[in-house]
Design an enzyme around this catalytic site. Sequence first.
Site, PDB file in Angstrom:
ATOM      1  N   GLY A  14       0.648  -1.268   0.461  1.00  0.00           N
ATOM      2  CA  GLY A  14      -0.084   0.047  -0.086  1.00  0.00           C
ATOM      3  C   GLY A  14       0.704   1.479   0.038  1.00  0.00           C
ATOM      4  N   SER A  15       1.539   1.712  -0.444  1.00  0.00           N
ATOM      5  CA  SER A  15       2.501   2.546  -0.496  1.00  0.00           C
ATOM      6  C   SER A  15       2.877   3.476  -2.657  1.00  0.00           C
ATOM      7  CB  SER A  15       4.070   2.008  -0.489  1.00  0.00           C
ATOM      8  OG  SER A  15       4.040   0.941  -1.702  1.00  0.00           O
ATOM      9  N   THR A  16       1.696   3.455  -2.497  1.00  0.00           N
ATOM     10  CA  THR A  16       1.544   4.549  -3.905  1.00  0.00           C
ATOM     11  C   THR A  16       0.855   5.769  -3.279  1.00  0.00           C
ATOM     12  OG1 THR A  16      -1.054   3.227  -4.325  1.00  0.00           O
ATOM     13  CG2 THR A  16       0.213   2.627  -5.457  1.00  0.00           C
ATOM     14  N   GLY A  18       0.048   8.207   0.646  1.00  0.00           N
ATOM     15  CA  GLY A  18      -0.261   8.509   2.401  1.00  0.00           C
ATOM     16  C   GLY A  18       1.154   7.675   2.872  1.00  0.00           C
ATOM     17  N   GLY A  20       2.409   5.168   3.845  1.00  0.00           N
ATOM     18  CA  GLY A  20       3.235   3.677   2.730  1.00  0.00           C
ATOM     19  C   GLY A  20       4.062   4.331   1.463  1.00  0.00           C
ATOM     20  N   SER A 138      -1.833   1.283  14.836  1.00  0.00           N
ATOM     21  CA  SER A 138      -2.781   2.353  14.806  1.00  0.00           C
ATOM     22  C   SER A 138      -3.096   2.815  16.499  1.00  0.00           C
ATOM     23  CB  SER A 138      -3.663   2.757  13.624  1.00  0.00           C
ATOM     24  OG  SER A 138      -4.904   3.500  14.615  1.00  0.00           O
ATOM     25  N   TYR A 151     -12.341  -1.150  12.688  1.00  0.00           N
ATOM     26  CA  TYR A 151     -10.510  -1.383  12.689  1.00  0.00           C
ATOM     27  C   TYR A 151     -10.204  -1.293  12.924  1.00  0.00           C
ATOM     28  CZ  TYR A 151      -6.422   2.314  11.379  1.00  0.00           C
ATOM     29  OH  TYR A 151      -5.165   2.469  11.222  1.00  0.00           O
TER      30      TYR A 151
END
Length: 261
Positions: A14-16, A18, A20, A138, A151
Site C-alpha cells: 500500500g505504498s502508492t 500516504g 506507505g 494504529s 478497524y
Amino acid sequence: MRLDLTGKVALVTGSTQGIGQAIAAGLARAGATVAVNGRKADGVAATIESLAGQGEFVAAPGDVSTDEGAAQVLAAVPHVDVLVNNLGIFGAESPLEISDDEWRRYFEVNVLSAVRLTRAYLPGMTERGWGRVQYIASDSAIATPAEMIHYGMTKTSLLAVSRGFAKFAAGTGVTVNSVIAGPTHTGGVEDFVYQLVDKDLPWEQAQRQFMREHRPQSLLQRLIEPEEIANMVVYLASPLSSATTGGALRVDGGYVDAILP
Ligand SMILES: NC(=O)c1ccc[n+]([C@@H]2O[C@H](COP(=O)([O-])OP(=O)(O)OC[C@H]3O[C@@H](n4cnc5c(N)ncnc54)[C@H](OP(=O)(O)O)[C@@H]3O)[C@@H](O)[C@H]2O)c1
C-alpha cells in the site's frame, strides 16, 4: 547515527500514497531497493515516477488481500529483506449497521494480507539470518474508537500477529515489530476528517476541530506527518535496531495515555 540499507530489498504494501509512500521514500533514501505496491500497475508506475531521484524503486503491483494478488507481488519480488505491512483501510461505520461482509473485508485487507506476506517472506529471511518484518498498527489498536470497532479490531490483531511472529523468529537474526501510528495527515485521513466535521470548513480549521473533538488525547495537538512515521520504520528496518524485536513502538504524538509503549 547512519541508517544504511544499501544492498537490502524492501517491500512496502500500500505504498502508492500516504504513509506507505513516505516509508518507501525513506527506505530508498537509506539505500534500499524498494518495491512499491498498490492494486493497479499504472498507479504503482505513477508513484515510482513521482519518487524519481530519491533512490531505487521496483514495481510490485497486486491486491495483496487476495491469494492471486499476493502471488503477483511474490513473482515481482521473490527476495525481500525488509517487509513493511503498511496496507490498511479505514472508515467510520455504525457498529450496529456494519455488515458481516464488511467485517470480513476489514480482516482480509488489514490482517490476512500481512499474515500471508509474512508467511511468504519470513523463511527466506531466516535462512539468510537477517530480516525485518514490520506491521503498521494504529492508536486504534489500543484505544478502540466507537465509530470504527471493525478497524480497531484489525489493528489490535496486528499487534498479536507481530508479537507471535517475533517469537516464531526468535534467535534467527530476523526482528519483527509493529509501529503504532497516531492520527496522520494523509489524503485518506482528510476524507475521514470530513466525514466527522463540517464539510465546508477549510482544512486547517477542519483538522483542529477533528483533533479537539475526536482526538483530544493527542499531546501533539496536530496530525502527524507521514515522514514522521517513516523515520521510525526506517530505523527499525536498519541494522542499528538489532536488539528491538517483539515490540510495539509508538509514533502517536502521545495519543495513547500510557507510560510504557
Ligand atoms: N492515516 C492515519 O492517520 C493512520 C493512523 C494510524 C495508522 N494508520 C495506518 O497506516 C497505514 C497507511 O495508512 P494511510 O492513511 O497512509 O493509507 P492511504 O492513504 O489510504 O493509502 C492506502 C494505500 O493502500 C493501497 N491499497 C489499498 N487497498 C489495497 C490492496 N488491497 N492491495 C494493495 N494495496 C492496496 C492504496 O493504493 P492503490 O489505491 O493504488 O491500490 C494506497 O497506496 C494503514 O495501515 C493505516 O491503518 C494510518
